[in-house]
Design an enzyme around this catalytic site. Structure first.
Site, PDB file in Angstrom:
ATOM      1  N   CYS A 177     -68.684 -71.817 -47.937  1.00 33.71           N
ATOM      2  CA  CYS A 177     -67.598 -72.306 -48.737  1.00 33.71           C
ATOM      3  C   CYS A 177     -66.871 -73.211 -48.765  1.00 33.71           C
ATOM      4  CB  CYS A 177     -65.845 -71.176 -48.721  1.00 33.71           C
ATOM      5  SG  CYS A 177     -65.616 -71.091 -49.982  1.00 33.71           S
ATOM      6  N   CYS A 211     -62.917 -73.221 -49.516  1.00 32.05           N
ATOM      7  CA  CYS A 211     -62.733 -73.005 -47.843  1.00 32.05           C
ATOM      8  C   CYS A 211     -61.934 -73.837 -47.213  1.00 32.05           C
ATOM      9  CB  CYS A 211     -63.674 -71.644 -47.788  1.00 32.05           C
ATOM     10  SG  CYS A 211     -63.180 -70.184 -48.646  1.00 32.05           S
TER      11      CYS A 211
END
Length: 141
Positions: free
Chosen positions: A65, A68
């Site tokens: 991600c 993230c």
């Protein structure tokens, strides 16, 4: 107050103060002032959430991600502002899919704030350090 050691997950009773110069775990002797986010798994998740009197902010993330990865340094930097005031933890939803499912994580990153074992707030999306600090300040005494 009950504080879970970030190193060995033992529960420690610590007197509540405005600031601390030193606080060590009674079991492993490591510092309770360590602010590095704790990696949570299905094995240790409930132990931390239930046994801590401190607010716990959990980052549900995944290694693939992009947002993230962008938020990870902000999360660690925000954690440094809260020694023995809040606990910062991370759940890798790729490795711990059951935790992601248990909490209905539909997008990542998702942050959940727990206080006294109860979910208090949930925020999805990457946040800058300032917003993370504001979020956790709502739950610290």
């Amino acid at each position: 107050m009950k504080v879970v050691c970030p190193h060995c997950l033992s529960v420690n009773n610590v007197p509540k103060k405005d600031s601390y110069k030193k606080a060590n775990c009674g079991k492993c002797k490591n510092s309770l002032l360590d602010t590095k986010p704790i990696d949570l798994t299905n094995t240790n998740f409930d132990e931390l959430i239930v046994n801590s009197d401190l607010p716990i902010i959990v980052d549900f993330w995944a290694p693939w991600c992009g947002p993230c990865k962008m938020m990870a340094p902000n999360f660690s930097a925000a954690a440094e502002s809260f020694p023995l005031k809040a606990v910062f933890a991370k759940v890798n939803t790729e490795d711990e899919q059951n935790l992601g499912a248990r909490f209905g994580i539909r997008s990542i990153p998702t942050l959940i704030v727990f206080k006294n074992g109860v979910e208090k707030e949930r925020v999805s999306g990457a946040l800058p350090k300032e917003n993370l600090v504001q979020l956790i300040n709502k739950y610290t005494d």
